[in-house]
Every structure is written in structure tokens, then in C-alpha cells.
Scaffold this active site. Structure first.
Site, PDB file in Angstrom:
ATOM      1  N   ASP A  38       0.872  -1.434  -0.014  1.00  0.00           N
ATOM      2  CA  ASP A  38       0.093   0.087   0.063  1.00  0.00           C
ATOM      3  C   ASP A  38       0.797   0.862  -0.343  1.00  0.00           C
ATOM      4  O   ASP A  38       2.633   1.024  -0.070  1.00  0.00           O
ATOM      5  CB  ASP A  38      -0.450  -0.080   1.789  1.00  0.00           C
ATOM      6  CG  ASP A  38      -2.081   0.857   1.675  1.00  0.00           C
ATOM      7  OD1 ASP A  38      -2.137   2.213   1.155  1.00  0.00           O
ATOM      8  OD2 ASP A  38      -3.393   0.182   1.396  1.00  0.00           O
ATOM      9  N   ASP A  64       3.107   1.945  -4.632  1.00  0.00           N
ATOM     10  CA  ASP A  64       2.126   3.057  -5.639  1.00  0.00           C
ATOM     11  C   ASP A  64       1.779   2.090  -6.653  1.00  0.00           C
ATOM     12  O   ASP A  64       3.133   1.690  -7.360  1.00  0.00           O
ATOM     13  CB  ASP A  64       3.236   3.953  -5.510  1.00  0.00           C
ATOM     14  CG  ASP A  64       2.122   4.827  -6.489  1.00  0.00           C
ATOM     15  OD1 ASP A  64       0.421   4.331  -6.971  1.00  0.00           O
ATOM     16  OD2 ASP A  64       2.366   6.359  -6.293  1.00  0.00           O
ATOM     17  N   TYR A 156     -13.585   6.344 -13.304  1.00  0.00           N
ATOM     18  CA  TYR A 156     -13.858   4.492 -12.452  1.00  0.00           C
ATOM     19  C   TYR A 156     -14.495   3.526 -13.322  1.00  0.00           C
ATOM     20  O   TYR A 156     -14.152   2.525 -13.989  1.00  0.00           O
ATOM     21  CB  TYR A 156     -15.470   5.285 -11.191  1.00  0.00           C
ATOM     22  CG  TYR A 156     -14.551   3.953 -10.137  1.00  0.00           C
ATOM     23  CD1 TYR A 156     -13.858   4.181  -9.463  1.00  0.00           C
ATOM     24  CD2 TYR A 156     -15.805   3.062 -10.396  1.00  0.00           C
ATOM     25  CE1 TYR A 156     -13.838   3.080  -8.635  1.00  0.00           C
ATOM     26  CE2 TYR A 156     -16.093   2.516  -8.990  1.00  0.00           C
ATOM     27  CZ  TYR A 156     -14.905   1.949  -8.345  1.00  0.00           C
ATOM     28  OH  TYR A 156     -14.967   1.457  -7.478  1.00  0.00           O
ATOM     29  N   LYS A 160     -12.356  -0.161 -14.468  1.00  0.00           N
ATOM     30  CA  LYS A 160     -13.085  -0.750 -13.896  1.00  0.00           C
ATOM     31  C   LYS A 160     -13.940  -2.017 -15.111  1.00  0.00           C
ATOM     32  O   LYS A 160     -13.820  -3.021 -14.854  1.00  0.00           O
ATOM     33  CB  LYS A 160     -14.496  -0.774 -13.009  1.00  0.00           C
ATOM     34  CG  LYS A 160     -13.874  -0.196 -11.681  1.00  0.00           C
ATOM     35  CD  LYS A 160     -12.626  -1.356 -10.916  1.00  0.00           C
ATOM     36  CE  LYS A 160     -12.947  -0.643  -9.430  1.00  0.00           C
ATOM     37  NZ  LYS A 160     -11.519  -1.331  -8.809  1.00  0.00           N
ATOM     38  N   THR A 191     -16.227  -0.730   3.588  1.00  0.00           N
ATOM     39  CA  THR A 191     -15.556  -0.613   4.203  1.00  0.00           C
ATOM     40  C   THR A 191     -14.760   0.764   4.539  1.00  0.00           C
ATOM     41  O   THR A 191     -15.940   1.881   5.506  1.00  0.00           O
ATOM     42  CB  THR A 191     -14.707  -0.107   2.384  1.00  0.00           C
ATOM     43  OG1 THR A 191     -14.800   0.865   2.065  1.00  0.00           O
ATOM     44  CG2 THR A 191     -14.573  -1.361   1.940  1.00  0.00           C
TER      45      THR A 191
HETATM   46  N1  LIG Z   1     -16.169  -0.021  -1.353  1.00  0.00           N
HETATM   47  C1  LIG Z   1     -17.072  -0.411  -2.509  1.00  0.00           C
HETATM   48  O1  LIG Z   1     -17.944   0.045  -2.070  1.00  0.00           O
HETATM   49  C2  LIG Z   1     -15.525  -0.756  -3.584  1.00  0.00           C
HETATM   50  C3  LIG Z   1     -17.307  -1.237  -4.499  1.00  0.00           C
HETATM   51  C4  LIG Z   1     -16.495  -1.594  -5.867  1.00  0.00           C
HETATM   52  C5  LIG Z   1     -15.316  -1.989  -5.906  1.00  0.00           C
HETATM   53  N2  LIG Z   1     -14.846  -1.432  -4.680  1.00  0.00           N
HETATM   54  C6  LIG Z   1     -13.643  -1.148  -4.882  1.00  0.00           C
HETATM   55  O2  LIG Z   1     -12.450  -2.739  -4.263  1.00  0.00           O
HETATM   56  C7  LIG Z   1     -11.213  -1.655  -4.131  1.00  0.00           C
HETATM   57  C8  LIG Z   1     -10.979  -1.345  -2.129  1.00  0.00           C
HETATM   58  O3  LIG Z   1     -11.915  -0.529  -2.663  1.00  0.00           O
HETATM   59  P1  LIG Z   1     -12.004   0.147  -0.563  1.00  0.00           P
HETATM   60  O4  LIG Z   1     -13.287   0.452  -0.101  1.00  0.00           O
HETATM   61  O5  LIG Z   1     -11.479  -1.263   0.262  1.00  0.00           O
HETATM   62  O6  LIG Z   1     -10.681   1.226  -0.259  1.00  0.00           O
HETATM   63  P2  LIG Z   1     -10.446   2.183   0.093  1.00  0.00           P
HETATM   64  O7  LIG Z   1     -10.334   3.259  -0.264  1.00  0.00           O
HETATM   65  O8  LIG Z   1     -11.189   1.597   1.696  1.00  0.00           O
HETATM   66  O9  LIG Z   1      -9.027   1.016   0.554  1.00  0.00           O
HETATM   67  C9  LIG Z   1      -7.947   1.118  -0.227  1.00  0.00           C
HETATM   68  C10 LIG Z   1      -6.909   1.020  -0.268  1.00  0.00           C
HETATM   69  O10 LIG Z   1      -6.277   1.555  -1.366  1.00  0.00           O
HETATM   70  C11 LIG Z   1      -5.324   1.759  -1.474  1.00  0.00           C
HETATM   71  N3  LIG Z   1      -4.069   2.993  -2.375  1.00  0.00           N
HETATM   72  C12 LIG Z   1      -4.983   3.858  -3.123  1.00  0.00           C
HETATM   73  N4  LIG Z   1      -4.369   4.273  -3.945  1.00  0.00           N
HETATM   74  C13 LIG Z   1      -3.247   3.518  -4.099  1.00  0.00           C
HETATM   75  C14 LIG Z   1      -1.865   3.332  -4.559  1.00  0.00           C
HETATM   76  N5  LIG Z   1      -1.674   4.224  -5.868  1.00  0.00           N
HETATM   77  N6  LIG Z   1      -1.081   2.421  -4.593  1.00  0.00           N
HETATM   78  C15 LIG Z   1      -1.575   1.095  -3.217  1.00  0.00           C
HETATM   79  N7  LIG Z   1      -2.510   1.817  -3.149  1.00  0.00           N
HETATM   80  C16 LIG Z   1      -3.078   2.493  -2.909  1.00  0.00           C
HETATM   81  C17 LIG Z   1      -5.541   2.745  -0.169  1.00  0.00           C
HETATM   82  O11 LIG Z   1      -4.335   3.414   1.161  1.00  0.00           O
HETATM   83  C18 LIG Z   1      -6.343   2.246   0.591  1.00  0.00           C
HETATM   84  O12 LIG Z   1      -4.856   1.253   2.116  1.00  0.00           O
HETATM   85  C19 LIG Z   1     -11.228  -1.154  -4.772  1.00  0.00           C
HETATM   86  O13 LIG Z   1     -10.455  -0.990  -6.223  1.00  0.00           O
HETATM   87  C20 LIG Z   1     -12.460   0.206  -5.433  1.00  0.00           C
HETATM   88  O14 LIG Z   1     -12.393   0.294  -6.231  1.00  0.00           O
HETATM   89  C21 LIG Z   1     -15.015  -0.943  -4.156  1.00  0.00           C
END
Ligand SMILES: NC(=O)c1ccc[n+]([C@@H]2O[C@H](COP(=O)([O-])OP(=O)(O)OC[C@H]3O[C@@H](n4cnc5c(N)ncnc54)[C@H](O)[C@@H]3O)[C@@H](O)[C@H]2O)c1
Length: 250
Positions: A38, A64, A156, A160, A191
């Protein structure tokens, strides 16, 4: 340690928070050696420390997803510490709400770099090690937004949707190497980031879900656990939708 992932070594991006952190904890509890990657170093180290206190094995690395150099280092550190790499979960991602006219070139480029190019770089860098390990499993986190459209969030949706087909392309390319590639498409998931949304917005997001609630990060992690385990040995090039029935309704 016995478990559904015994003998696996997993690299999980976004491992410091949200869904990724849930993946790290569940995979470690199921016997995998886990590398949480992360950009939030303090949080990520804490997740790895928590896992190590349970007697399982985890390591945190700074990564990253948009930077090839970080990927090269993360994969090298994984192999140096745990001897191989069998499993990759591309979970890290960011979100932008901007629609077609409001989106900026800078915002577009940043999101595509992290959410789309990052997934490709991850597969590109991890696959040579999976070949050496005699096979592997990759799970790419897309979204229901990768399967159907809503107004706004154009970058986005673009990223995706790309991750959905990139997963199938890689699945076809590497099937003969025993490397399986699948995508997961979560719906609204509670989350850490989502839990900070105003109550009204959370209600509005849960309302169209037939199950009437958001998923938990653990409920998404269980889908990834299956896809990364040998129970899914014949499952590749497919998508697992985990959305409380949202996308069944059209
Ligand atoms: N939460 C939702 O409702 C939801 C729904 C569908 C898909 N998603 C997808 O699920 C995945 C996780 O989402 P989440 O809700 O846990 O998000 P979150 O924001 O809680 O966690 C995302 C994590 O990714 C890290 N991150 C951000 N940019 C980064 C980078 N450049 N390199 C490495 N790490 C990086 C952040 O530091 C964080 O720890 C994402 O791909 C998101 O698009 C989430």
C-alpha cells in the site's frame, strides 16, 4: 499452519485498509504467507504486525500501484522473504465522482494509472514468479461499475470495465501455465472509506440493493479466498459478482 491457502504466498495491494486489509487478515488466517502492499505505510505495517501477533506470517511493503519500480521491489521482497509468489490480489483503487465534462485530464490520468495500469503492471511483474512457482492465481478487484453504467464517475467506470476484460485476456494467455485470473465485482461495500460517507448517502446507496445493505469487506474477501484456493483449480477467466443482488435487477 493448515488452511484453505496453506503453501500459498500472496501479495495483496491496498492491504493497509478497507477490503485489502480484510483480504490480508483472512488469507493469513487460512495459512497463506501474506505481503500487504500500500502507500499508507503506518496503517499497512500495523495490519502486518496484527497478523504476525496471531502466529501467521505477514510483511508490509510500500507500493504505489502506478509505479513499475515499486512493483519490481515488492515482488522481489516477497520472493526474498517467503521464497516464491503464488497469489496476487489487485485490490488498491481510488474513486472519482466526476462525469464526462467535469473530469479533468489530471484526474483521469491519475485514476487510470492507479486502478487500470496498476492492475496490468501487477500481473506483468508477478506472472514470471508464478511461472517459476509452477502456477498461481490472480484476483483483480473490479466493481459492479465495471459491468454496467450509471451517470458520472466516467474514469472509474472506464478503469473497472478495463480490469474486467484485462483479467480475461490474461486468463487466456496464462491458462497453459496453470495461472488462473478472475475478477471480483463488488457492489456497495462498507469499507473504512465508505463508512465515512454521510448517513443519508449510505442509505441511498443501500436502498436499491435487494438485500438492503452494503457488503462487509470480509464478505468480499471470502470470494477471493475461494478463487485463490485450489478449490477453484478449474475456475479462470470469469467474474464473481458480490453485490447483494444489485446487478440482477434490470
Ligand atoms: N467500497 C466499495 O463500495 C467498493 C465497491 C466496488 C469496488 N470497490 C473497489 O474495491 C477496492 C478496494 O476499495 P475500498 O473500498 O477498500 O477502498 P479503501 O479506500 O478503503 O482502500 C483502498 C486502499 O488502496 C490504497 N491505495 C490507494 N491508492 C493506491 C496506490 N496508488 N497504490 C497502492 N495503494 C493505494 C489506499 O491507501 C487504501 O489502503 C478498490 O479497487 C475499489 O474500487 C469498492
Amino acid at each position: 499452519m493448515a488452511g484453505r491457502l496453506a503453501g500459498k504466498v500472496a501479495l495483496i495491494t491496498g492491504g493497509a485498509a478497507g477490503m485489502g486489509a480484510a483480504f490480508v487478515r483472512l488469507f493469513a488466517a487460512e495459512g497463506a504467507k501474506v505481503v500487504a502492499a500500500d502507500i499508507q505505510d503506518e496503517l499497512g505495517r500495523k495490519v502486518a504486525e496484527d497478523v504476525n501477533r496471531t502466529g501467521a506470517q505477514a510483511l508490509y511493503v510500500h507500493l504505489d500501484t502506478s509505479r513499475q519500480r515499486d512493483w519490481t521491489n515488492a515482488v522481489a521482497e516477497t520472493v526474498a522473504r517467503f521464497g516464491k509468489l503464488t497469489t496476487l490480489c489487485n485490490v488498491a483503487g481510488i474513486y472519482r465522482t466526476e462525469g464526462t465534462e467535469a473530469e479533468t485530464v489530471e484526474g483521469w490520468d491519475q485514476l487510470i494509472a492507479i486502478n487500470q495500469t496498476g492492475v496490468w503492471l501487477g500481473m506483468k511483474t508477478a506472472i514470471p514468479e508464478m511461472k517459476k512457482a509452477g502456477g498461481g492465481a490472480i484476483v483483480n478487484i473490479s466493481s459492479v461499475a465495471g459491468l454496467s453504467a450509471r451517470p458520472m464517475a466516467i474514469a472509474y467506470h472506464a478503469a473497472k470495465a478495463a480490469v474486467h476484460l484485462m483479467s480475461k485476456v490474461a486468463a487466456l494467455e496464462y491458462a497453459e501455465h496453470g495461472i488462473r485470473v478472475n475478477s471480483i465485482h463488488p457492489g456497495f461495500t462498507m469499507t473504512s472509506t465508505a463508512s465515512m460517507l454521510p448517513e443519508e448517502m449510505k442509505k441511498a446507496l443501500a436502498e436499491p440493493v435487494p438485500m438492503r445493505r452494503a457488503a462487509t469487506p470480509e464478505e468480499i474477501a471470502y470470494g477471493a479466498l475461494y478463487l485463490c484456493s485450489d478449490e477453484a483449480a478449474i475456475v479462470t477467466g470469469t467474474e464473481l459478482v458480490i453485490d447483494g443482488g444489485l446487478s440482477a435487477r434490470h
